[in-house]
Design an enzyme around this catalytic site. Sequence first.
Site, PDB file in Angstrom:
ATOM      1  N   ASP A  11       0.752  -1.303   0.167  1.00 30.61           N
ATOM      2  CA  ASP A  11       0.101  -0.700   0.029  1.00 30.61           C
ATOM      3  C   ASP A  11       1.380   1.720  -0.362  1.00 30.61           C
ATOM      4  O   ASP A  11       2.290   1.564   0.136  1.00 30.61           O
ATOM      5  CB  ASP A  11      -0.650   0.204   1.333  1.00 30.61           C
ATOM      6  CG  ASP A  11      -1.859   1.065   1.322  1.00 30.61           C
ATOM      7  OD1 ASP A  11      -2.313   1.333   0.353  1.00 30.61           O
ATOM      8  OD2 ASP A  11      -1.631   1.270   2.405  1.00 30.61           O
ATOM      9  N   ASP A  13       0.309   5.133   0.909  1.00 31.41           N
ATOM     10  CA  ASP A  13      -0.018   6.458   1.786  1.00 31.41           C
ATOM     11  C   ASP A  13       0.131   5.277   3.524  1.00 31.41           C
ATOM     12  O   ASP A  13      -0.655   5.074   4.114  1.00 31.41           O
ATOM     13  CB  ASP A  13      -1.389   7.097   2.088  1.00 31.41           C
ATOM     14  CG  ASP A  13      -1.502   7.462   0.481  1.00 31.41           C
ATOM     15  OD1 ASP A  13      -0.679   8.394   0.938  1.00 31.41           O
ATOM     16  OD2 ASP A  13      -1.672   6.983  -0.532  1.00 31.41           O
TER      17      ASP A  13
END
Length: 180
Positions: A11, A13
Amino acid sequence: MNDGLQAVFLDRDGTIGGSDIVEYPGEFKLFPYTAEVIERFNGKGIKVFSFTNQPGISRSEAAEDDFVRELKAFGFDEIYLCPHHHKEGCHCRKPSTGMLEKAAKEHSLNLLKCAVFGDRWTDIMAAKSAGCIAILVLTGSGAAAYEQNHLTSDVQPDHVAENLKAGADWVLKPSVERSR
């Protein structure tokens, strides 16, 4: 390759850098250890893919090309990005498994031999639905996601790690040394 691990999905952020809010390309900074982690996976023949929801694209707050260019520069083998807002009902937005399934098809992956790293429960839900190893990192929104969900959710990560580096250390151990 370690125990046949074919690929990892990271992922953006809060997992590889940034914080618990979206920081658009140009403002986003990697955590100091992220480049080393990506190189470590690549050195073991493990593909490294970006796996990110970016609804700001559908709101015209950012351009998909800017995210792709930035993520490619960080060393990702491929970018899987959902540009849709959660109300659009697409198949790619996490917790749906569309991005993972697309990667599996494009790279002939067995998702049972892949790991997902994320700081939100939607990352964990997508990973578990697809059969991947699910690693929750406590950076970004990870600590809050863990506190909110670990006692109540039917879906649980395979491992909770302080950060991406600690999660990589865990997943790269031989399976006899890790308890899944």
